[in-house]
Scaffold this active site. Structure first.
Site, PDB file in Angstrom:
ATOM      1  N   TYR A  88       8.918   1.750 -12.236  1.00 15.97           N
ATOM      2  CA  TYR A  88       8.045   2.058 -13.383  1.00 15.97           C
ATOM      3  C   TYR A  88       8.326   3.435 -13.973  1.00 15.97           C
ATOM      4  O   TYR A  88       7.581   3.879 -14.856  1.00 15.97           O
ATOM      5  CB  TYR A  88       6.568   2.030 -12.973  1.00 15.97           C
ATOM      6  CG  TYR A  88       6.170   0.901 -12.073  1.00 15.97           C
ATOM      7  CD1 TYR A  88       6.120  -0.412 -12.549  1.00 15.97           C
ATOM      8  CD2 TYR A  88       5.845   1.122 -10.733  1.00 15.97           C
ATOM      9  CE1 TYR A  88       5.752  -1.454 -11.709  1.00 15.97           C
ATOM     10  CE2 TYR A  88       5.473   0.082  -9.896  1.00 15.97           C
ATOM     11  CZ  TYR A  88       5.435  -1.197 -10.386  1.00 15.97           C
ATOM     12  OH  TYR A  88       5.075  -2.219  -9.562  1.00 15.97           O
ATOM     13  N   CYS A 114      22.691   2.561  -2.829  1.00 15.97           N
ATOM     14  CA  CYS A 114      23.852   2.529  -3.718  1.00 15.97           C
ATOM     15  C   CYS A 114      23.494   1.996  -5.101  1.00 15.97           C
ATOM     16  O   CYS A 114      23.960   0.921  -5.515  1.00 15.97           O
ATOM     17  CB  CYS A 114      24.941   1.687  -3.077  1.00 15.97           C
ATOM     18  SG  CYS A 114      25.362   2.355  -1.478  1.00 15.97           S
ATOM     19  N   GLU A 115      22.621   2.674  -5.797  1.00 17.54           N
ATOM     20  CA  GLU A 115      22.246   2.333  -7.169  1.00 17.54           C
ATOM     21  C   GLU A 115      21.849   3.620  -7.868  1.00 17.54           C
ATOM     22  O   GLU A 115      21.141   4.442  -7.276  1.00 17.54           O
ATOM     23  CB  GLU A 115      21.020   1.408  -7.198  1.00 17.54           C
ATOM     24  CG  GLU A 115      21.220   0.103  -6.498  1.00 17.54           C
ATOM     25  CD  GLU A 115      20.385  -1.026  -7.097  1.00 17.54           C
ATOM     26  OE1 GLU A 115      19.986  -0.934  -8.271  1.00 17.54           O
ATOM     27  OE2 GLU A 115      20.158  -1.993  -6.369  1.00 17.54           O
ATOM     28  N   ARG A 143      -5.525   1.030  -5.893  1.00 16.94           N
ATOM     29  CA  ARG A 143      -4.931   2.365  -6.018  1.00 16.94           C
ATOM     30  C   ARG A 143      -5.939   3.507  -5.817  1.00 16.94           C
ATOM     31  O   ARG A 143      -5.654   4.470  -5.113  1.00 16.94           O
ATOM     32  CB  ARG A 143      -4.311   2.477  -7.414  1.00 16.94           C
ATOM     33  CG  ARG A 143      -3.455   3.698  -7.610  1.00 16.94           C
ATOM     34  CD  ARG A 143      -3.047   3.830  -9.073  1.00 16.94           C
ATOM     35  NE  ARG A 143      -2.568   2.617  -9.671  1.00 16.94           N
ATOM     36  CZ  ARG A 143      -1.288   2.232  -9.736  1.00 16.94           C
ATOM     37  NH1 ARG A 143      -0.356   3.010  -9.244  1.00 16.94           N
ATOM     38  NH2 ARG A 143      -0.949   1.091 -10.310  1.00 16.94           N
ATOM     39  N   ARG A 160       8.273   2.784  -6.649  1.00 22.42           N
ATOM     40  CA  ARG A 160       7.566   3.072  -7.903  1.00 22.42           C
ATOM     41  C   ARG A 160       8.376   3.882  -8.923  1.00 22.42           C
ATOM     42  O   ARG A 160       8.408   3.530 -10.094  1.00 22.42           O
ATOM     43  CB  ARG A 160       6.218   3.743  -7.633  1.00 22.42           C
ATOM     44  CG  ARG A 160       5.297   2.935  -6.712  1.00 22.42           C
ATOM     45  CD  ARG A 160       3.865   3.432  -6.711  1.00 22.42           C
ATOM     46  NE  ARG A 160       3.226   3.162  -7.981  1.00 22.42           N
ATOM     47  CZ  ARG A 160       3.012   4.061  -8.915  1.00 22.42           C
ATOM     48  NH1 ARG A 160       3.340   5.318  -8.712  1.00 22.42           N
ATOM     49  NH2 ARG A 160       2.457   3.724 -10.049  1.00 22.42           N
ATOM     50  N   GLU A 184     -12.374  -4.944  -7.297  1.00 20.62           N
ATOM     51  CA  GLU A 184     -11.152  -5.102  -6.493  1.00 20.62           C
ATOM     52  C   GLU A 184     -10.285  -3.851  -6.584  1.00 20.62           C
ATOM     53  O   GLU A 184      -9.120  -3.920  -6.989  1.00 20.62           O
ATOM     54  CB  GLU A 184     -10.349  -6.314  -7.001  1.00 20.62           C
ATOM     55  CG  GLU A 184     -11.117  -7.625  -7.009  1.00 20.62           C
ATOM     56  CD  GLU A 184     -10.371  -8.742  -7.745  1.00 20.62           C
ATOM     57  OE1 GLU A 184      -9.283  -8.476  -8.322  1.00 20.62           O
ATOM     58  OE2 GLU A 184     -10.873  -9.872  -7.747  1.00 20.62           O
ATOM     59  N   PRO A 185     -10.815  -2.686  -6.239  1.00 23.64           N
ATOM     60  CA  PRO A 185     -10.010  -1.475  -6.382  1.00 23.64           C
ATOM     61  C   PRO A 185      -8.913  -1.400  -5.318  1.00 23.64           C
ATOM     62  O   PRO A 185      -9.133  -1.746  -4.165  1.00 23.64           O
ATOM     63  CB  PRO A 185     -11.034  -0.351  -6.170  1.00 23.64           C
ATOM     64  CG  PRO A 185     -12.046  -0.951  -5.256  1.00 23.64           C
ATOM     65  CD  PRO A 185     -12.139  -2.413  -5.641  1.00 23.64           C
ATOM     66  N   TYR A 207       0.835   1.044  -3.095  1.00 22.63           N
ATOM     67  CA  TYR A 207       2.078   0.408  -3.554  1.00 22.63           C
ATOM     68  C   TYR A 207       3.297   1.203  -3.091  1.00 22.63           C
ATOM     69  O   TYR A 207       4.311   1.254  -3.783  1.00 22.63           O
ATOM     70  CB  TYR A 207       2.064   0.226  -5.082  1.00 22.63           C
ATOM     71  CG  TYR A 207       0.815  -0.480  -5.560  1.00 22.63           C
ATOM     72  CD1 TYR A 207       0.644  -1.837  -5.310  1.00 22.63           C
ATOM     73  CD2 TYR A 207      -0.197   0.205  -6.227  1.00 22.63           C
ATOM     74  CE1 TYR A 207      -0.511  -2.492  -5.711  1.00 22.63           C
ATOM     75  CE2 TYR A 207      -1.361  -0.447  -6.628  1.00 22.63           C
ATOM     76  CZ  TYR A 207      -1.507  -1.791  -6.371  1.00 22.63           C
ATOM     77  OH  TYR A 207      -2.656  -2.440  -6.763  1.00 22.63           O
ATOM     78  N   GLY A 242      -8.059  -1.645 -11.015  1.00 19.42           N
ATOM     79  CA  GLY A 242      -7.370  -1.022 -12.146  1.00 19.42           C
ATOM     80  C   GLY A 242      -7.649   0.431 -12.404  1.00 19.42           C
ATOM     81  O   GLY A 242      -6.931   1.061 -13.188  1.00 19.42           O
TER      82      GLY A 242
HETATM   83  N1  LLP Z   1      -7.002  -7.279  -8.562  1.00  8.96           N
HETATM   84  C1  LLP Z   1      -5.945  -7.952  -9.034  1.00  8.96           C
HETATM   85  C2  LLP Z   1      -6.096  -9.348  -9.418  1.00  8.96           C
HETATM   86  C3  LLP Z   1      -4.712  -7.293  -9.173  1.00  8.96           C
HETATM   87  O1  LLP Z   1      -3.659  -7.956  -9.660  1.00  8.96           O
HETATM   88  C4  LLP Z   1      -4.592  -5.930  -8.803  1.00  8.96           C
HETATM   89  C5  LLP Z   1      -3.320  -5.225  -8.920  1.00  8.96           C
HETATM   90  C6  LLP Z   1      -5.733  -5.274  -8.291  1.00  8.96           C
HETATM   91  C7  LLP Z   1      -6.927  -5.978  -8.199  1.00  8.96           C
HETATM   92  C8  LLP Z   1      -5.721  -3.841  -7.847  1.00  8.96           C
HETATM   93  O2  LLP Z   1      -5.437  -2.999  -8.897  1.00  8.96           O
HETATM   94  P1  LLP Z   1      -5.516  -1.410  -8.720  1.00  8.96           P
HETATM   95  O3  LLP Z   1      -6.961  -1.068  -8.477  1.00  8.96           O
HETATM   96  O4  LLP Z   1      -4.675  -1.052  -7.563  1.00  8.96           O
HETATM   97  O5  LLP Z   1      -5.016  -0.875  -9.987  1.00  8.96           O
HETATM   98  N2  LLP Z   1       2.861  -2.039  -8.084  1.00  8.96           N
HETATM   99  C9  LLP Z   1       2.188  -1.405  -9.204  1.00  8.96           C
HETATM  100  C10 LLP Z   1       0.758  -1.861  -9.347  1.00  8.96           C
HETATM  101  C11 LLP Z   1       0.595  -3.351  -9.443  1.00  8.96           C
HETATM  102  C12 LLP Z   1      -0.817  -3.798  -9.573  1.00  8.96           C
HETATM  103  C13 LLP Z   1      -0.928  -5.272  -9.377  1.00  8.96           C
HETATM  104  N3  LLP Z   1      -2.244  -5.778  -9.366  1.00  8.96           N
HETATM  105  C14 LLP Z   1       2.300   0.101  -9.069  1.00  8.96           C
HETATM  106  O6  LLP Z   1       2.867   0.571  -8.089  1.00  8.96           O
HETATM  107  O7  LLP Z   1       1.844   0.832  -9.942  1.00  8.96           O
END
Ligand code: LLP
Length: 415
Positions: free
Chosen positions: A317, A345-346, A277, A313, A274-275, A374, A240
């Protein structure tokens, strides 16, 4: 931070001119920087140096096996959410003992595959999933290590689609029910071993407080579980942590680390992260070519060859990605305000809206920044567009780590 920069007039990925890569691969193309991936992993793990911890890169952010292999070589574990991601991680040389399986809807065949591969732990999201995991483990005559993903009801203050730790979200088991579910599992589900506790509150979080608020709730649960005689060894904080796309100023992993370590001190737990991004986001760019520049009344459209199928993205979003010219042109200094749009085409197919950018002409190459997370992993064949190539820059060279799809690829399996 990242290793994409101008060398003179040429935008480069580590030591390689982006223009030279594109001459070989064509456009659109994703380009990653290996040194950036390694540096990001290093910074994250260093933040937790003083305690037992496992960094489990979240495969969904970028699942190319060369990217996964880069992290595996650094010692990373992996957070997976499907059997397909497990398959990829293992192909990339992952250590199953450093794999956690998250996700709200795991099928029994996926549970079976992961159990057979002896992964570290299942992050379970519902009472029914506990029962399902127990049945599969029983059938395989084994025991499944699990953590309950707790929904702490904390607002991560991010885009609603990527906020996951609120009661109204589909994720996890409410904090007030979690202890009961652990105790019931201990009494009735003999093929389960409760080893951890887990939460993940959302993505692109740019403040420390929501993480610590969640952690405080989880800590309370750890004490309650221990008083019920449950041996909790792992605390999985999820992912996150946000990155800078535009003007955001998220905490550096070291600051996040300091806050987490302070809050968890004395708990005697192995921390899991669980990083996604923060590891790959700024380590990748999407290079696209300007096809046409069109003016409708007072609006200018820069029509490029990458669409929402290649980078979803912005459309999904409304997210911001900086755009840089790959070659600083002689007309540098001249600016336009334009919508940068794709060929799909959107009307929702755009990379940027009302963007003040250098005046560009047909044929110019643009680098869409911070596209490593992503980006490709969410791409599709919509409009029957072959998925694009992926390249890894490494020092003075580069490798194609995924070939551009062919027309044959896009109809494979169809009758
Ligand atoms: N762990 C779990 C259970 C998750 O659902 C996620 C992301 C992560 C770890 C990794 O999160 P991060 O560190 O990447 O923030 N498609 C969206 C982001 C969706 C995130 C889904 N879950 C975007 O492009 O912003």
């Amino acid at each position: 931070m990242h290793f994409f920069a101008y060398k003179g007039k040429n935008f480069s990925a580590e030591g390689v001119k982006v223009e030279d890569i594109v001459k070989k691969t064509g456009t659109p193309v994703y380009i990653y920087s290996k040194k950036t991936l390694r540096t990001h992993y290093g910074a994250f793990t260093k933040a937790f140096d003083e305690v037992d911890h496992i960094v489990c890169f979240s495969v969904k952010a970028n699942s190319n096996i060369s990217v996964l292999r880069t992290f595996a070589e650094e010692g990373s574990g992996f957070d997976i959410v499907s059997a397909g991601e497990l398959y990829r991680a293992l192909k990339a040389g992952a250590n199953p003992k450093k794999i956690v399986f998250s996700g709200v809807g795991k099928r029994s065949d996926e549970l079976e595959f992961a159990l057979k591969k002896k992964i570290l732990m299942f992050n379970v999201e519902s009472p029914e999933e506990l029962t399902a995991l127990n049945s599969v483990a029983k059938r395989l005559k084994t025991k499944a290590n699990f953590a309950i993903r707790v929904n702490p009801d904390v607002d991560p203050k991010t885009h609603p689609y990527i906020s996951t730790g609120l009661k109204k979200n589909k994720f996890g088991i409410p904090a007030e029910d979690a202890v009961r579910e652990y105790v019931l599992a201990k009494q009735n589900l003999k093929c389960l071993a409760p080893v951890g506790i887990d939460c993940h509150i959302g993505s692109q979080i740019t403040k420390i407080d929501p993480f610590i608020d969640a952690l405080e709730k989880i800590k309370g649960l750890v004490h309650k579980l221990r008083s019920e005689g449950l041996e909790i060894k792992y605390l999985d904080m999820g992912g996150g942590l946000g990155i800078t796309y535009d003007k955001e100023a998220p905490p550096h992993p070291s600051k996040y680390g300091e806050a987490v370590l302070k809050s968890t001190s004395g708990l005697d737990l192995t921390l899991i992260f669980e990083p996604g991004r923060v590891m790959v986001g700024n380590a990748g760019i999407l290079v696209t070519k300007v096809l046409y520049v069109k003016k409708n009344d007072d609006k200018t459209f820069v029509i490029v060859d990458a669409g929402m199928n290649d980078l979803a993205r912005p459309s999904l979003y409304g997210s911001y990605h900086a755009i840089k010219p790959v070659k600083v042109s002689p007309s540098a200094g001249e600016e336009i305000t334009a919508d940068v749009v794709g060929p799909i085409c959107e009307s929702g197919d755009f990379i940027a809206k009302d963007r003040i950018m250098p005046a560009v002409k047909s044929g110019a190459l643009l680098a869409v920044m911070s596209a490593g997370a992503y980006g490709f992993s969410m791409s599709s064949n919509y409009n029957s567009r072959p998925r694009v190539a992926e390249v890894m820059a490494d020092g003075k060279g580069y490798k194609v780590i995924r070939k551009r799809e062919t027309f044959e690829d896009i109809i494979r399996g169809e009758k």
